[in-house]
Design a protein around this motif. Structure first.
Motif, PDB file in Angstrom:
ATOM      1  N   PRO A   7       0.480  -1.121  -0.044  1.00  0.00           N
ATOM      2  CA  PRO A   7      -0.003   0.015  -0.126  1.00  0.00           C
ATOM      3  C   PRO A   7       0.665   1.033  -0.060  1.00  0.00           C
ATOM      4  N   SER A   8       1.750   1.061   0.438  1.00  0.00           N
ATOM      5  CA  SER A   8       2.731   2.689   0.910  1.00  0.00           C
ATOM      6  C   SER A   8       3.332   2.958  -0.564  1.00  0.00           C
ATOM      7  N   LYS A   9       3.245   2.001  -1.503  1.00  0.00           N
ATOM      8  CA  LYS A   9       3.853   2.099  -2.906  1.00  0.00           C
ATOM      9  C   LYS A   9       3.062   2.399  -4.004  1.00  0.00           C
ATOM     10  N   GLN A  12      -1.455   6.830  -6.047  1.00  0.00           N
ATOM     11  CA  GLN A  12      -2.896   7.517  -6.416  1.00  0.00           C
ATOM     12  C   GLN A  12      -3.448   7.518  -7.948  1.00  0.00           C
ATOM     13  N   ARG A 133      11.719  12.767  -3.461  1.00  0.00           N
ATOM     14  CA  ARG A 133      11.940  11.840  -2.209  1.00  0.00           C
ATOM     15  C   ARG A 133      13.562  12.230  -1.583  1.00  0.00           C
TER      16      ARG A 133
END
Length: 201
Positions: A7-9, A12, A133
């Motif tokens: 999920p963190s990768k 959206q 990042r």
């Protein structure tokens, strides 16, 4: 191996997000090298998203959020300016090994790709509203042949890759591409629309 698409990768809406890539699909020598691994990797397709030849790449720099048309235009201009005068350089691709979440290809020497990354970061940082990042202590130049789509034991795959070991290949990196990149967790890889090709030298 462990699922890359946790999920963190997940992006959206699946993107698109602007990325600067070396499109290794443009290099026949590397396509042959990737093809030499395809049959083996396909045996693990239940757990791996094996990247089709047309989507082979090495990431120079990613922007992991959506941008508007003005920001994209500024990024195009900034990347062109920052890469002006950068000369083509040669790299060796290989060997291949299964990492924690992906089957990757080494890129040596790393200096040329690291310099591209540094200039691409500088270009992106000039565009208001773009966020990057955190910078790696040492840029990891690599390509990917497959992403893990599930957790599975890779012991046999590891052994088979070590036994396969086709000859490494050399290519000249003579261009990069600014693209709008899309993430496809269901397929286990990324695709893109090319925005601009930037020739080196």
């Amino acid at each position: 191996m462990e699922n890359f698409f946790v999920p963190s990768k997940i992006w959206q809406g699946g993107g698109p997000y602007p990325h600067i890539l070396v499109l290794l699909s443009n290099y026949p020598e590397f396509c042959d090298y990737a093809r030499a691994h395809h049959e083996l990797l396909a045996e693990y397709s239940d757990g791996l998203g094996v990247i089709p030849e047309e989507w082979l790449h090495s990431t120079v720099q990613g922007i992991h959020h959506a941008v508007d048309e003005k920001q994209l235009a500024q990024l195009r201009s900034s990347v062109r300016d920052e890469l002006a005068g950068v000369q083509p350089f040669r790299v060796q691709l290989g060997p291949v090994w299964p990492g924690v979440t992906a089957v990757t290809v080494a890129v040596y020497p790393e200096d040329g790709m690291a310099a591209l990354n540094e200039r691409a970061r500088t270009a992106a940082e000039r565009v208001p509203g773009l966020s990057l990042r955190e910078k790696e202590v040492r840029f990891w130049a690599h390509a990917t042949l497959a992403y893990a789509r599930d957790d599975f034991s890779s012991r046999e795959l590891n052994r088979a890759l070590r036994a396969l070991r086709p000859p490494r290949v050399e290519v000249e990196i003579d261009r990069v591409h600014l693209v709008n990149q899309y993430q496809h967790p269901d397929r286990g890889y990324y695709t893109w629309d090319v925005i601009e090709e930037i020739r080196l030298g």
